[in-house]
Every structure is written in structure tokens, then in C-alpha cells.
Design a protein around this motif. Structure first.
Motif, PDB file in Angstrom:
ATOM      1  N   ILE A   1      43.701 -29.024  40.987  1.00  9.84           N
ATOM      2  CA  ILE A   1      43.916 -30.205  40.142  1.00  9.84           C
ATOM      3  C   ILE A   1      42.686 -30.521  39.298  1.00  9.84           C
ATOM      4  O   ILE A   1      42.659 -31.518  38.601  1.00  9.84           O
ATOM      5  CB  ILE A   1      44.288 -31.428  41.001  1.00  9.84           C
ATOM      6  N   GLY A   2      41.669 -29.657  39.369  1.00 10.74           N
ATOM      7  CA  GLY A   2      40.503 -29.831  38.512  1.00 10.74           C
ATOM      8  C   GLY A   2      39.615 -30.990  38.877  1.00 10.74           C
ATOM      9  O   GLY A   2      39.053 -31.639  37.994  1.00 10.74           O
ATOM     10  N   ALA A   3      39.460 -31.292  40.146  1.00 11.28           N
ATOM     11  CA  ALA A   3      38.627 -32.418  40.570  1.00 11.28           C
ATOM     12  C   ALA A   3      37.150 -32.026  40.522  1.00 11.28           C
ATOM     13  O   ALA A   3      36.772 -30.933  40.935  1.00 11.28           O
ATOM     14  CB  ALA A   3      39.009 -32.863  41.967  1.00 11.28           C
ATOM     15  N   SER A   4      36.337 -32.926  40.004  1.00  9.88           N
ATOM     16  CA  SER A   4      34.893 -32.727  39.973  1.00  9.88           C
ATOM     17  C   SER A   4      34.315 -33.062  41.345  1.00  9.88           C
ATOM     18  O   SER A   4      35.007 -33.629  42.192  1.00  9.88           O
ATOM     19  CB  SER A   4      34.262 -33.614  38.902  1.00  9.88           C
ATOM     20  N   PRO A   5      33.032 -32.748  41.592  1.00 10.85           N
ATOM     21  CA  PRO A   5      32.433 -33.111  42.882  1.00 10.85           C
ATOM     22  C   PRO A   5      32.511 -34.600  43.192  1.00 10.85           C
ATOM     23  O   PRO A   5      32.748 -35.004  44.330  1.00 10.85           O
ATOM     24  CB  PRO A   5      30.982 -32.642  42.730  1.00 10.85           C
ATOM     25  N   SER A   6      32.319 -35.463  42.175  1.00  7.57           N
ATOM     26  CA  SER A   6      32.430 -36.896  42.421  1.00  7.57           C
ATOM     27  C   SER A   6      33.867 -37.290  42.755  1.00  7.57           C
ATOM     28  O   SER A   6      34.105 -38.151  43.615  1.00  7.57           O
ATOM     29  CB  SER A   6      31.943 -37.669  41.195  1.00  7.57           C
ATOM     30  N   ASP A   7      34.850 -36.645  42.080  1.00 12.58           N
ATOM     31  CA  ASP A   7      36.247 -36.901  42.411  1.00 12.58           C
ATOM     32  C   ASP A   7      36.562 -36.420  43.823  1.00 12.58           C
ATOM     33  O   ASP A   7      37.301 -37.067  44.570  1.00 12.58           O
ATOM     34  CB  ASP A   7      37.173 -36.207  41.408  1.00 12.58           C
ATOM     35  N   LEU A   8      36.004 -35.254  44.192  1.00  9.45           N
ATOM     36  CA  LEU A   8      36.222 -34.720  45.536  1.00  9.45           C
ATOM     37  C   LEU A   8      35.701 -35.682  46.589  1.00  9.45           C
ATOM     38  O   LEU A   8      36.362 -35.918  47.614  1.00  9.45           O
ATOM     39  CB  LEU A   8      35.524 -33.359  45.661  1.00  9.45           C
ATOM     40  N   ALA A   9      34.517 -36.270  46.344  1.00  8.07           N
ATOM     41  CA  ALA A   9      33.963 -37.232  47.296  1.00  8.07           C
ATOM     42  C   ALA A   9      34.881 -38.446  47.425  1.00  8.07           C
ATOM     43  O   ALA A   9      35.102 -38.958  48.531  1.00  8.07           O
ATOM     44  CB  ALA A   9      32.565 -37.655  46.858  1.00  8.07           C
ATOM     45  N   ALA A  10      35.428 -38.915  46.297  1.00 11.32           N
ATOM     46  CA  ALA A  10      36.326 -40.071  46.340  1.00 11.32           C
ATOM     47  C   ALA A  10      37.614 -39.739  47.091  1.00 11.32           C
ATOM     48  O   ALA A  10      38.127 -40.550  47.862  1.00 11.32           O
ATOM     49  CB  ALA A  10      36.634 -40.539  44.924  1.00 11.32           C
TER      50      ALA A  10
ATOM     51  N   ALA B   1      43.694 -39.668  57.643  1.00 10.38           N
ATOM     52  CA  ALA B   1      44.183 -38.294  57.548  1.00 10.38           C
ATOM     53  C   ALA B   1      43.071 -37.267  57.677  1.00 10.38           C
ATOM     54  O   ALA B   1      43.346 -36.089  57.858  1.00 10.38           O
ATOM     55  CB  ALA B   1      44.912 -38.093  56.214  1.00 10.38           C
ATOM     56  N   LEU B   2      41.815 -37.686  57.570  1.00  7.63           N
ATOM     57  CA  LEU B   2      40.681 -36.765  57.653  1.00  7.63           C
ATOM     58  C   LEU B   2      40.011 -36.918  59.003  1.00  7.63           C
ATOM     59  O   LEU B   2      39.446 -37.971  59.328  1.00  7.63           O
ATOM     60  CB  LEU B   2      39.681 -37.060  56.533  1.00  7.63           C
ATOM     61  N   THR B   3      40.098 -35.888  59.818  1.00  7.22           N
ATOM     62  CA  THR B   3      39.504 -35.918  61.162  1.00  7.22           C
ATOM     63  C   THR B   3      38.104 -35.291  61.097  1.00  7.22           C
ATOM     64  O   THR B   3      37.894 -34.169  61.539  1.00  7.22           O
ATOM     65  CB  THR B   3      40.385 -35.167  62.164  1.00  7.22           C
ATOM     66  N   ALA B   4      37.188 -36.022  60.528  1.00  6.33           N
ATOM     67  CA  ALA B   4      35.812 -35.529  60.393  1.00  6.33           C
ATOM     68  C   ALA B   4      34.900 -36.709  60.136  1.00  6.33           C
ATOM     69  O   ALA B   4      35.328 -37.772  59.696  1.00  6.33           O
ATOM     70  CB  ALA B   4      35.712 -34.516  59.242  1.00  6.33           C
ATOM     71  N   ASP B   5      33.610 -36.507  60.429  1.00  3.00           N
ATOM     72  CA  ASP B   5      32.595 -37.499  60.114  1.00  3.00           C
ATOM     73  C   ASP B   5      32.221 -37.361  58.646  1.00  3.00           C
ATOM     74  O   ASP B   5      31.875 -36.265  58.184  1.00  3.00           O
ATOM     75  CB  ASP B   5      31.359 -37.303  60.984  1.00  3.00           C
ATOM     76  N   LEU B   6      32.303 -38.436  57.901  1.00  3.93           N
ATOM     77  CA  LEU B   6      31.956 -38.442  56.484  1.00  3.93           C
ATOM     78  C   LEU B   6      30.558 -39.010  56.341  1.00  3.93           C
ATOM     79  O   LEU B   6      30.316 -40.192  56.631  1.00  3.93           O
ATOM     80  CB  LEU B   6      32.965 -39.262  55.691  1.00  3.93           C
ATOM     81  N   VAL B   7      29.615 -38.181  55.905  1.00  2.00           N
ATOM     82  CA  VAL B   7      28.218 -38.567  55.778  1.00  2.00           C
ATOM     83  C   VAL B   7      27.868 -38.638  54.298  1.00  2.00           C
ATOM     84  O   VAL B   7      27.986 -37.653  53.576  1.00  2.00           O
ATOM     85  CB  VAL B   7      27.283 -37.573  56.494  1.00  2.00           C
ATOM     86  N   ILE B   8      27.446 -39.812  53.826  1.00  2.00           N
ATOM     87  CA  ILE B   8      27.067 -40.031  52.440  1.00  2.00           C
ATOM     88  C   ILE B   8      25.546 -40.082  52.366  1.00  2.00           C
ATOM     89  O   ILE B   8      24.922 -40.936  52.996  1.00  2.00           O
ATOM     90  CB  ILE B   8      27.676 -41.322  51.864  1.00  2.00           C
ATOM     91  N   LEU B   9      24.957 -39.180  51.607  1.00  2.00           N
ATOM     92  CA  LEU B   9      23.494 -39.137  51.465  1.00  2.00           C
ATOM     93  C   LEU B   9      23.065 -39.953  50.268  1.00  2.00           C
ATOM     94  O   LEU B   9      23.775 -40.014  49.261  1.00  2.00           O
ATOM     95  CB  LEU B   9      23.022 -37.688  51.321  1.00  2.00           C
TER      96      LEU B   9
ATOM     97  N   LEU C   1      38.023 -37.422  49.479  1.00  2.00           N
ATOM     98  CA  LEU C   1      37.750 -37.288  50.907  1.00  2.00           C
ATOM     99  C   LEU C   1      37.521 -38.644  51.558  1.00  2.00           C
ATOM    100  O   LEU C   1      37.946 -38.881  52.694  1.00  2.00           O
ATOM    101  CB  LEU C   1      36.531 -36.383  51.110  1.00  2.00           C
ATOM    102  N   GLU C   2      36.837 -39.540  50.855  1.00  2.00           N
ATOM    103  CA  GLU C   2      36.620 -40.876  51.405  1.00  2.00           C
ATOM    104  C   GLU C   2      37.934 -41.630  51.566  1.00  2.00           C
ATOM    105  O   GLU C   2      38.146 -42.331  52.558  1.00  2.00           O
ATOM    106  CB  GLU C   2      35.672 -41.656  50.500  1.00  2.00           C
ATOM    107  N   ALA C   3      38.850 -41.462  50.595  1.00  2.00           N
ATOM    108  CA  ALA C   3      40.151 -42.109  50.699  1.00  2.00           C
ATOM    109  C   ALA C   3      40.964 -41.520  51.844  1.00  2.00           C
ATOM    110  O   ALA C   3      41.659 -42.251  52.574  1.00  2.00           O
ATOM    111  CB  ALA C   3      40.907 -41.961  49.378  1.00  2.00           C
ATOM    112  N   LEU C   4      40.890 -40.204  52.050  1.00  2.00           N
ATOM    113  CA  LEU C   4      41.596 -39.574  53.176  1.00  2.00           C
ATOM    114  C   LEU C   4      41.035 -40.064  54.503  1.00  2.00           C
ATOM    115  O   LEU C   4      41.784 -40.247  55.471  1.00  2.00           O
ATOM    116  CB  LEU C   4      41.472 -38.047  53.075  1.00  2.00           C
ATOM    117  N   LYS C   5      39.717 -40.286  54.549  1.00  2.00           N
ATOM    118  CA  LYS C   5      39.106 -40.801  55.766  1.00  2.00           C
ATOM    119  C   LYS C   5      39.611 -42.210  56.060  1.00  2.00           C
ATOM    120  O   LYS C   5      39.941 -42.542  57.207  1.00  2.00           O
ATOM    121  CB  LYS C   5      37.581 -40.799  55.605  1.00  2.00           C
ATOM    122  N   GLN C   6      39.690 -43.056  55.029  1.00  2.00           N
ATOM    123  CA  GLN C   6      40.175 -44.416  55.219  1.00  2.00           C
ATOM    124  C   GLN C   6      41.646 -44.437  55.615  1.00  2.00           C
ATOM    125  O   GLN C   6      42.086 -45.320  56.358  1.00  2.00           O
ATOM    126  CB  GLN C   6      39.958 -45.229  53.938  1.00  2.00           C
TER     127      GLN C   6
END
Length: 370
Positions: free
Chosen positions: A343-352, A362-370, A354-359
Motif C-alpha cells: 500500500i506504499g506506506a512510509s516508515p512514519s505511516d508504518l509506525a502509525a 491485534a499486535l502481540t508485541a512490545d512497541l518501543v518508541i525511541l 503498528l501503534e494503532a494495531l497495538k491499541q
């Protein structure tokens, strides 16, 4: 054969067998995932003076003045009051070094020398003998020698300057001599403690099991997620053999926990192989707002006594790309990347995303924001 001799012979055989056996595909040496408690390096630091500079040192730094007077005092010289020996041919410096584990008096270690004042370059300088102290305030090494500086600084008469790398930091290979032994204490304790670099209960249990299996005795046990306690023989030589055998044993570490690392500053996203996504639908689209300013200058009519003015003209354009969507169904790492790239997502879109999936859970992982 005594029990101690039998114990020693067993560990010699274990060490030989460990070095000859082929390693497993996913296994690692125990020495690569941790280390024995007490066998670590120690940081040393000290204050000194570098002399012999070609006019690139400190001009009138008080620390350099005090250091130069201290050097003169060592040789029985007393400088008259009012004399300032801190010329541009000397510089006050901080000296740092790492004292490796088991270092013995007389061994040489490398030191790093850094200017603390306005010295422009330490190239060509010589560090005068000075002590290196540990965290306890004791002297553990003495440093002295000629500096090797990788940087270069050049200044012209008109004030122009050119600097390559960092000329105010230098290094002396083998520039310090160890003067004091750091006690480790591992030779007196009835137990050896092996600490993992990364805390993990499963890995600690596997390390203890590997030691017990390859030695044929129940001498190791995991005390927590980091430490493994190992019952050791009282003889120092047998302890060294045991430690050498343990370091070369192979063990398969536990799989790392699912984790997503997002560096918001650089736009870097790292996803490890343990990440999984439960069924979820993701919709992605982008909205672009562009504002263009085209001011024009308006001139008054001749002889109208008017004033020149600037007329602001703005053009606002809104562009919205078609919304793309995909369905994630228990996706693995490769499937996650393929779906998001489609779908042509940029890295910033990818971060958004993944964060939405975590909320959404649906995402079974630790999301670490540096």
C-alpha cells in the motif's frame, strides 16, 4: 585416585570434548551470552598535562597553570610568584582508560587523552607522568607517553581555519602501566556466578541444564532471570578449568520476546521475527495540504504621491490519495512487511499503523518508541 583429582580429570575431559564437538545450528557459546561475576573491566580516570605543543595549547587556563607548577615541584623547582608557566605549548587534559579483568602489575593498557580547555590540537604533544584512579580513589595505573592524534587543525593569518576530525583528542597505545591488582574474589567463594547479558528465565534454565548435563553433576542452578550459581571446587586451578569448560559449552538461547522498535527521529522501524498480528483490517490514506505564497509588488501611478505596496496572494491546494486497505490474518514478519509495502506506506505511516494495531489489541508485541 582422590575425589579432587577425579573431579579435575572430569573437567579436563569436558573441556576437550566441548572444543571438539561441532556446534548446533542455532546454539551459541555460553561465553557469548554473558560472563562470570567479578571478571569485568574497571574504568580509570586522571588529570594531567600535555607539553610540547606547537602553539596549539591552552593560553592562560588556570588548571594548566596549576598543573605546570605541580610538574615543576616534582623536580624540586619553585617558580617565583606571578610567573604564569601555562603557555600555548601546554594543555590541561583528562586521561581515561579501561583496566581489563585480571590485569597484573606491570602490564600495559591503552589510554585516551582529551583536552579540557581551549587547546586547539594535541598533535605532537607528550603526556607527563600522572596517576590513573579508580572509583574508590586508589591509584591503579601510571600513564605517560607521546600522543597519536588522528585529527588535524590548520589556521591562517587571516583567521580562517580548517579542522579534520577531532585534533583535541589523542591516544597512547600501551601508555599506562598497571600498578595495582583488582581483587575479583571468585577464588574464595564456594560458588561461581554466571550473569547473562540479557535477562531471560528460559535462557538461564537452559544454561544451568547444559552445565549439569555436560559435567555429569548437579552443580548449577538458576537463581533468577540473570544469574546462574555454579558450585565450584576449592582448588583455584580446578576452578579455572571448570570456567574454561563452561565458557565453551553450547546452549540455545530462548527466542527473544516480540518487539517492535520505532525511531521517530530517523523514521527507522525494526520488527523482530517473533511479532504476530491477529486478524485485523487496516485502512491507510494520506492527505496533503499545500500552501503557496506568491506576493506581488503594486506600484502607484506616476505623480500620484502614492507608496509602493506588497499585495499578498495565497493558493491553497488539498490533495487526498485514494484510501488503501489490507487485512492482516495472523501475519508473520514477512507477511507484515509485504502487506504494508503493497500500500506504499512510509516508515512514519508504518509506525502509525503498528501503534494503532497495538491499541486495537491485534499486535502481540512490545512497541518501543525511541
Amino acid at each position: 585416585m582422590t575425589r579432587i583429582a577425579s573431579f579435575f580429570a572430569k573437567f579436563v575431559l569436558v573441556l576437550s570434548a566441548t572444543l571438539l564437538l561441532p556446534s548446533a545450528a542455532s546454539a551459541e557459546r555460553i561465553k557469548d551470552i554473558g560472563g562470570f561475576q567479578g571478571l569485568r573491566s574497571n574504568q580509570l580516570t586522571g588529570y594531567g598535562i600535555v607539553v610540547g605543543l606547537a602553539g596549539t595549547g591552552d593560553d592562560s587556563l588556570e588548571y594548566a597553570t596549576i598543573a605546570m607548577k605541580g610538574v615543576a615541584t616534582r623536580f624540586g623547582m619553585t617558580l617565583p610568584p606571578g610567573i604564569n608557566p601555562a603557555t600555548k605549548n601546554a594543555a590541561a587534559v583528562l586521561v581515561t582508560a579501561d583496566l581489563p579483568a585480571m590485569s597484573k602489575p606491570g602490564q600495559r593498557i591503552d589510554v585516551t587523552v582529551s583536552a579540557i580547555g581551549k587547546a586547539k590540537s594535541l598533535r605532537g604533544g607528550t603526556l607527563i607522568m600522572m596517576p590513573l584512579l579508580g572509583a574508590d580513589g586508589q591509584i591503579y595505573a601510571m600513564a605517560q607517553g607521546n600522543l597519536a592524534v588522528g585529527g588535524l587543525g590548520v589556521e591562517g593569518r587571516d583567521g580562517s581555519t580548517t579542522t579534520v576530525n577531532i585534533p583535541s583528542v589523542g591516544r597512547i597505545a600501551g601508555g599506562a602501566s598497571v600498578e595495582r591488582l583488582v581483587a575479583t574474589g571468585f577464588e574464595q567463594s564456594p560458588y561461581l556466578t554466571f550473569n547473562l547479558a540479557q535477562a531471560d528465565l528460559t535462557t538461564a534454565l537452559r544454561v544451568a541444564d547444559a552445565i549439569n548435563q555436560q559435567t555429569g553433576q548437579q552443580i548449577a542452578s538458576a537463581s533468577d532471570a540473570v544469574s546462574v550459581l555454579i558450585r565450584a571446587p576449592s582448588d583455584v586451578n580446578q576452578r579455572v578449568v571448570l570456567m574454561g569448560a563452561i565458557e565453551n559449552m553450547m546452549v540455545t538461547p530462548a527466542e527473544a520476546p516480540a518487539r517492535v522498535i520505532v525511531n521517530a527521529r530517523t523514521g527507522t522501524v525494526v520488527i523482530n521475527g517473533a511479532v504476530r498480528i491477529s486478524p485485523a483490517a487496516v485502512s491507510h490514506g494520506s492527505l496533503t495540504v499545500r500552501v503557496q505564497e506568491a506576493p506581488t509588488v503594486v506600484q502607484p501611478a506616476p505623480f500620484s504621491k502614492g507608496q509602493t505596496a506588497v499585495e499578498e496572494r495565497s493558493a491553497i491546494e488539498i490533495q487526498q490519495e485514494p484510501v488503501s486497505a489490507f487485512v492482516a490474518r495472523g501475519a508473520s514478519l514477512s507477511e507484515i512487511v509485504q502487506s504494508i509495502n503493497a500500500i506504499g506506506a512510509s516508515p512514519s505511516d508504518l509506525a502509525a499503523i503498528l501503534e494503532a494495531l497495538k491499541q486495537a489489541g491485534a499486535l502481540t508485541a512490545d512497541l518501543v518508541i525511541l
